[in-house]
Design a protein around this motif. Structure first.
Motif, short mmCIF file in Angstrom:
data_model
loop_
_atom_site.label_atom_id
_atom_site.label_comp_id
_atom_site.label_asym_id
_atom_site.label_seq_id
_atom_site.Cartn_x
_atom_site.Cartn_y
_atom_site.Cartn_z
N THR A 115 0.84 -1.19 0.00
CA THR A 115 0.00 0.00 0.00
C THR A 115 0.88 1.25 0.00
OG1 THR A 115 -1.64 -1.18 1.33
CG2 THR A 115 -1.85 1.22 1.19
N TRP A 116 0.57 2.15 -0.90
CA TRP A 116 1.23 3.45 -0.91
C TRP A 116 0.14 4.51 -0.69
CZ3 TRP A 116 1.90 -0.31 -4.55
CH2 TRP A 116 3.19 -0.81 -4.75
N VAL A 117 0.40 5.45 0.20
CA VAL A 117 -0.54 6.53 0.44
C VAL A 117 0.14 7.83 -0.01
CG1 VAL A 117 -1.96 7.72 2.13
CG2 VAL A 117 -1.52 5.27 2.38
N VAL A 118 -0.46 8.48 -1.00
CA VAL A 118 0.13 9.67 -1.60
C VAL A 118 -0.60 10.90 -1.09
CG1 VAL A 118 0.72 10.85 -3.75
CG2 VAL A 118 0.68 8.33 -3.66
N ASP A 119 0.15 11.83 -0.53
CA ASP A 119 -0.43 13.07 -0.05
C ASP A 119 -0.75 13.97 -1.25
OD1 ASP A 119 -0.91 14.90 2.34
OD2 ASP A 119 0.43 16.12 1.12
N VAL A 120 -2.01 14.38 -1.34
CA VAL A 120 -2.45 15.12 -2.52
C VAL A 120 -1.72 16.47 -2.62
CG1 VAL A 120 -4.43 16.26 -3.59
CG2 VAL A 120 -4.71 14.00 -2.55
N ASP A 121 -1.52 17.12 -1.50
CA ASP A 121 -0.95 18.47 -1.52
C ASP A 121 0.53 18.50 -1.86
OD1 ASP A 121 -3.29 19.76 -0.98
OD2 ASP A 121 -3.06 19.54 1.18
N THR A 122 1.27 17.58 -1.28
CA THR A 122 2.72 17.64 -1.45
C THR A 122 3.25 16.68 -2.51
OG1 THR A 122 3.10 15.92 0.20
CG2 THR A 122 2.99 18.21 0.99
N GLY A 123 2.46 15.69 -2.87
CA GLY A 123 2.95 14.67 -3.79
C GLY A 123 3.81 13.63 -3.11
N LEU A 124 4.03 13.77 -1.82
CA LEU A 124 4.87 12.81 -1.10
C LEU A 124 4.10 11.53 -0.79
CD1 LEU A 124 6.44 15.29 1.49
CD2 LEU A 124 7.67 14.17 -0.39
N ILE A 125 4.79 10.43 -0.84
CA ILE A 125 4.20 9.18 -0.35
C ILE A 125 4.34 9.22 1.17
CG2 ILE A 125 4.40 6.68 -0.28
CD1 ILE A 125 5.48 6.81 -3.15
N VAL A 126 3.23 9.35 1.86
CA VAL A 126 3.28 9.55 3.31
C VAL A 126 3.12 8.24 4.08
CG1 VAL A 126 2.62 11.97 3.35
CG2 VAL A 126 0.83 10.20 3.28
N GLU A 127 2.75 7.18 3.39
CA GLU A 127 2.74 5.88 4.06
C GLU A 127 3.02 4.79 3.04
OE1 GLU A 127 0.58 4.36 7.74
OE2 GLU A 127 -0.80 3.78 6.14
N TYR A 128 3.84 3.85 3.48
CA TYR A 128 4.15 2.68 2.67
C TYR A 128 4.00 1.47 3.58
CZ TYR A 128 7.16 -0.92 0.66
OH TYR A 128 7.67 -2.10 0.20
N VAL A 129 3.19 0.53 3.16
CA VAL A 129 2.97 -0.67 3.97
C VAL A 129 3.19 -1.88 3.08
CG1 VAL A 129 1.40 -1.93 5.49
CG2 VAL A 129 1.16 0.55 5.24
N PHE A 130 3.98 -2.80 3.57
CA PHE A 130 4.18 -4.05 2.84
C PHE A 130 3.91 -5.20 3.79
CE2 PHE A 130 6.64 -7.68 1.47
CZ PHE A 130 6.40 -7.73 0.11
N SER A 131 3.02 -6.08 3.37
CA SER A 131 2.72 -7.26 4.17
C SER A 131 2.95 -8.50 3.34
CB SER A 131 1.26 -7.24 4.65
OG SER A 131 1.07 -6.23 5.61
N LYS A 132 3.43 -9.52 4.01
CA LYS A 132 3.69 -10.77 3.27
C LYS A 132 3.32 -11.95 4.15
CE LYS A 132 7.94 -12.10 2.56
NZ LYS A 132 9.30 -12.18 1.98
N TRP A 133 2.78 -12.96 3.49
CA TRP A 133 2.44 -14.20 4.18
C TRP A 133 3.15 -15.33 3.46
CZ3 TRP A 133 -0.73 -10.24 3.13
CH2 TRP A 133 -1.51 -9.70 4.17
N GLU A 134 3.80 -16.17 4.23
CA GLU A 134 4.46 -17.33 3.65
C GLU A 134 4.08 -18.55 4.47
OE1 GLU A 134 8.70 -17.08 2.79
OE2 GLU A 134 8.56 -14.95 3.19
N ASP A 135 3.63 -19.59 3.79
CA ASP A 135 3.33 -20.81 4.53
C ASP A 135 4.57 -21.35 5.21
OD1 ASP A 135 0.71 -20.71 4.08
OD2 ASP A 135 0.60 -22.42 2.74
N GLY A 136 5.72 -21.15 4.56
CA GLY A 136 6.96 -21.63 5.14
C GLY A 136 7.35 -20.90 6.40
N GLN A 137 6.71 -19.76 6.64
CA GLN A 137 7.01 -19.01 7.86
C GLN A 137 5.74 -18.87 8.69
OE1 GLN A 137 8.87 -15.32 6.68
NE2 GLN A 137 10.87 -16.25 6.92
N ASP A 138 5.14 -19.94 8.98
CA ASP A 138 3.97 -20.13 9.83
C ASP A 138 2.71 -19.44 9.32
OD1 ASP A 138 4.02 -17.48 10.65
OD2 ASP A 138 4.73 -17.89 12.68
N GLY A 139 2.79 -18.92 8.10
CA GLY A 139 1.61 -18.35 7.48
C GLY A 139 1.14 -17.05 8.09
N GLN A 140 1.87 -16.55 9.06
CA GLN A 140 1.45 -15.31 9.71
C GLN A 140 2.01 -14.10 8.97
OE1 GLN A 140 -0.73 -15.26 12.40
NE2 GLN A 140 -0.86 -17.43 11.83
#
Lengths: 498, 160
Positions: free
Chosen positions: A284-309
Motif C-alpha cells: 500500500t502506498w498513500v500519496v499526499d495530494v498536496d505535497t505529492g509525497l508518499i506519506v505511508e508505505y505498507v508491505f505485508s507478506k504471508w508465507e506458509d513456510g514461515q507459519d503463514g502469519q
C-alpha cells in the motif's frame, strides 16, 4: 588477565555458538523457493538488464515533478487539493476503515487474489467517499510531479513499525525528520540517534544508539550521491516519499480516495501471489495530494513456510508540515573525544566528487557531451570507479559524469559513461560499440529504439525505457532520466560536444 | 571444481550467509535479503564459480561487499523500495541480540565483520584479506583493535 590464546578461544566459542544458532534457524527450503521467485521476477531480463534496471530504479527515485503545492488550509477547501481529474464523490455514510477488498485485475508478473484474511493494512487511514475507479496512476503521477517540483522542504514525524510472524511483538521506531529540496536532511529520535546529511559538502554524520545504551558515531565523506535526494530520503525514511508511483501498472492496482492524519490522500493498493511458492504479499502506498509525497508505505507478506502469519513493514509520515530550514547546529559536531568511525569509505567503489563542469570536461577521458544550457545550479559529479565486486558484471573500472538539475524535489539527471568493452560480449556497429551479453549477434536493447535527429548526438541510436533515455555514442553512453520522458527526449536533441 | 548442484550449494551456504548477515545487521529480514542478493549473483555466475574449489569464499566476498555497502549507506529500505515492484521481499525484522551480537555491537562495521569472519567462520587472515579485498596488515590491525575493545568489555564479566 587471560592470555591471548585463552581469550581467543572464548571469542571463538561465543561467535560460533551464535552463528550456528542463527544458521540453524534458517529454513533453506523456503529460502530457496524465495530465491527462485526472485529469479523468476527478474526474468527475462539478462544480468546486465537487471543491473541496468537497478540503476534505472536508482535514477527513477530522483524523478519527480513540477508545480504549486497547496498545504492544507484552515478552511479545508477541497478545491485547493483536488485536481480536475477527481470527480465529485457520491454520498457517503461517513468515513470507514480500509478493509482492502480490491476487485483487482492481474498484474504483469503476478496474480491478484483475495486477501488471506481481512487484516487492515493501514492504521489511521480512512476511506473518503469517491469514485476512485476514475483515478489513474497517471493522474496521480502528474499531480505528484507538479507538487514535488515546488516543494522546498518538509518536516514530519516518521514511524517505522515492523511485525514478523505471530510470535514477534511489533517493533516501532519513531524519529523527527526534516528534508530540504537541496538534499540536506536532518533526523533525530528519542534514543539520541541523529543524522545530518549535507550534499554540498558531501558529509554524512550520524550517531546511532546501540546495545548497552551507547551511541556510536559515523562520518562519511565524499557522499556526493546524496544529491540524488530520493535515495537518501528512502534511506532515512524507510521508504522513498518521492518514489514515482506512476511507474506501477494501472492494471495491477486499486486506487481509493482517503485521508491520513487529516490530510487528503490517494491510496494505491497492490497484491501479488506466487501460487508456486505460496507467498502472498500486499503493498500500500498513500500519496499526499498536496505535497505529492508518499506519506505511508505498507508491505505485508504471508508465507506458509514461515507459519503463514503476517510479516508487515509500515513506514508513515505524520504531522507533515512545510520546512525551509534546519536546526541551528546543523550538521552538528560529534562530542569531544568521541570515537568516530570514519573508515567506511572504500576506495574501490565510491571514487566520486563534486566538481565544476569545466573540471569534468577536462578530466573525463572520452570527452564530454552535455545538453545545451546546463544550469549554473546544476550539480556535476565525476566518478572514477573501480568496482571489484565479483558479483558484478561491470568492467573493472569506468569513468562517469553525472549532471543533476533540480526543481524542488524533482530532478533531471544526465549521466555520461565511458564505454568499456567486455571481452567476448562487445559488438562494433559503425563507429559505436555496444554490449551483446546474450551473444545473439545484435546489440542488447535498452528499450524502444529510436534515433537522435539533431545536435551532437544526431544519428545515434536512442532507446526509451520507462522514464529513461539511453543513447549509444562513440566511446560513451548517455542516459537521461526525468519525470517527464518527453522532456528527456527533447533534451536528447540539444547535446553539444564540449 | 566443486561437485555439487546449485541447490546443494544453496542449502549448505545460505544459512551461514544469513548468520553472518544477522551478526552484522542485527536484522533477520535484512540479512535474508542480502543473502538472497548474494545468491542471485551466484546464480548469475554459477558457470564460473562452480569451477572454484571453494565457492563459499566467493560467496563470502560478495556477501561481505553487500554487507559493507549496506552498512555504509544503511540502505536496506532503499533497495527494498527499488525492488518492490518486481520482486518478493523480506521485511525488516530485528532479531533478539545474542551474546556475540551484543559483544560486537558498537564496533566499527569493518572490525565487526572481520572478527565475525575470523572467530565465527574460522577464516584465516589471508582469506579475510582476500574476501574483503584489503591487505593482510589491515586485517591484522582491525583484528587487534577489535580484540582490545572486546577484551575490555569481557574482562569485567569474567573477573567475577
Amino acid at each position: 588477565m587471560p592470555n591471548d590464546e585463552h581469550f581467543d578461544d572464548r571469542l571463538r566459542q561465543t561467535a560460533k555458538r551464535s552463528l550456528q544458532a542463527r544458521a540453524s534457524d534458517v529454513n533453506t527450503a523456503t529460502a530457496l523457493a524465495e530465491h527462485r521467485a526472485r529469479l523468476d521476477a527478474a526474468r527475462p531480463a539478462t544480468s546486465r538488464d537487471r543491473r541496468l534496471l537497478s540503476a534505472a530504479a536508482a535514477g527513477i527515485v530522483v524523478i519527480a515533478g513540477i508545480a504549486a503545492i497547496a498545504w492544507p488550509r484552515e478552511d479545508n477547501d477541497p478545491g485547493t487539493v483536488a485536481t480536475e481529474t477527481v470527480v465529485p464523490a457520491p454520498a457517503s455514510t461517513g468515513p470507514t476503515r480500509v478493509t482492502t477488498e480490491p476487485a483487482a485485475t492481474p498484474a504483469t508478473e503476478t496474480t491478484m487474489a483475495a486477501p488471506r484474511d481481512s487484516t487492515p493494512t493501514t492504521s489511521s487511514l480512512e476511506v473518503v467517499d469517491a469514485p476512485a475507479d476514475q483515478i489513474t496512476l497517471l493522474m496521480i503521477g502528474e499531480r505528484r510531479v507538479e507538487a514535488l517540483a515546488s516543494l522546498d522542504g518538509f518536516t514530519a514525524t516518521h514511524s517505522i513499525e515492523t511485525t514478523r510472524g505471530s510470535n514477534r511483538t511489533p517493533q516501532l521506531r519513531v524519529q523527527e525528520i526534516t528534508a530540504l529540496s537541496d538534499g540536506r536532511i536532518w533526523s533525530e529520535d528519542e534514543q539520541g540517534s541523529w543524522t545530518s546529511i549535507d550534499p554540498a559538502s558531501g558529509l554524512y554524520r550520524g550517531a546511532y544508539a546501540q546495545g548497552f545504551g551507547d551511541l556510536t558515531y559515523q562520518a562519511l565523506t565524499d557522499r556526493t550521491d546524496f544529491v540524488l535526494g530520493g535515495l537518501i530520503l528512502a534511506l532515512k525514511s524507510g521508504h522513498d516519499p518521492t518514489w514515482p508511483i506512476d511507474q506501477l501498472d494501472d492494471a495491477g492496482v486499486v486506487i481509493e480516495n482517503t485521508t491520513l492524519d487529516g490530510r487528503e490522500t490517494w491510496t494505491v493498493f497492490a497484491r501479488s501471489e506466487s501460487a508456486e511458492f505460496d507467498i502472498q504479499s500486499e503493498t500500500t502506498w498513500v500519496v499526499d495530494v498536496d505535497t505529492g509525497l508518499i506519506v505511508e508505505y505498507v508491505f505485508s507478506k504471508w508465507e506458509d513456510g514461515q507459519d503463514g502469519q503476517e510479516n508487515r513493514f509500515r513506514s508513515t509520515l505524520t504531522d507533515l508540515r512545510p520546512a525551509d530550514e534546519l536546526p541551528d547546529d546543523f550538521p552538528r559536531q560529534f562530542p569531544e573525544g568521541a570515537d568516530v568511525d570514519v573508515e567506511e569509505q572504500f576506495d574501490h567503489s565510491n571514487g566520486h566528487r563534486l566538481v565544476p563542469l569545466e573540471q569534468a570536461v577536462a578530466e573525463f577521458s572520452p570527452g564530454l557531451v552535455v545538453p545545451t544550457g546546463v544550469s549554473d545550479d546544476a550539480t556535476v559529479t565525476l566518478y572514477d570507479r573501480s568496482l571489484d565486486n565479483p558479483g558484478s558484471n561491470y568492467p573493472a573500472g569506468y569513468e562517469e559524469v553525472r549532471i543533476i538539475t533540480r526543481r524542488g524535489f524533482d530532478f533531471t539527471t544526465v549521466t555520461v559513461t565511458k564505454f568499456i568493452p567486455i571481452d567476448g560480449a562487445t559488438l562494433t556497429v559503425g563507429e559505436v560499440q555496444c554490449y551483446d551479453l546474450d551473444k545473439d549477434g545484435r546489440c542488447d536493447p535498452f528499450g524502444v529504439q529510436d534515433n537522435v535527429e539533431r545536435g551532437a548526438l544526431s544519428g545515434r541510436d536512442l532507446w526509451v525505457a520507462g522514464g529513461a533515455i539511453t543513447i549509444s555514442d562513440v566511446g560513451r553512453t548517455i542516459r537521461i532520466t526525468d519525470s517527464d520522458v518527453e522532456r528527456a527526449r527533447e533534451l536528447a536533441e540539444t547535446f553539444v560536444d564540449i | 571444481m566443486i561437485d555439487c548442484s546449485f541447490e546443494e550449494c544453496f542449502h549448505e551456504h545460505f544459512p551461514r550467509m544469513v548468520a553472518l548477515g544477522e551478526s552484522m545487521t542485527g536484522d533477520c529480514g535484512i540479512a535474508h535479503d542480502i543473502a538472497q542478493e548474494a545468491f542471485i549473483r551466484l546464480h548469475d555466475h554459477w558457470d564460473t564459480v562452480r569451477e572454484f574449489d571453494q565457492p563459499g569464499s566467493w560467496l563470502r566476498r560478495v556477501m561481505s561487499n553487500l554487507l559493507i555497502d549496506h552498512h555504509r549507506s544503511r540502505s536496506a529500505e532503499r533497495r527494498a523500495v527499488e525492488r518492490l515492484a518486481t520482486s518478493p521481499r523480506r521485511e525488516s525484522s530485528e532479531v533478539e541480540p545474542d551474546e556475540w551480537s551484543q559483544l560486537v555491537a558498537g564496533l566499527p562495521a569493518r572490525q565487526r565483520l572481520i572478527v565475525t569472519l575470523f572467530y565465527g567462520q574460522d577464516l584465516a587472515i589471508a582469506e579475510i584479506s582476500e574476501s574483503l579485498d584489503i591487505s593482510e596488515n589491515t586485517v591484522k590491525s582491525a583484528l587487534s583493535k577489535a580484540r582490545d575493545t572486546l577484551r575490555a568489555r569481557m574482562e569485567p564479566r569474567h573477573a567475577q
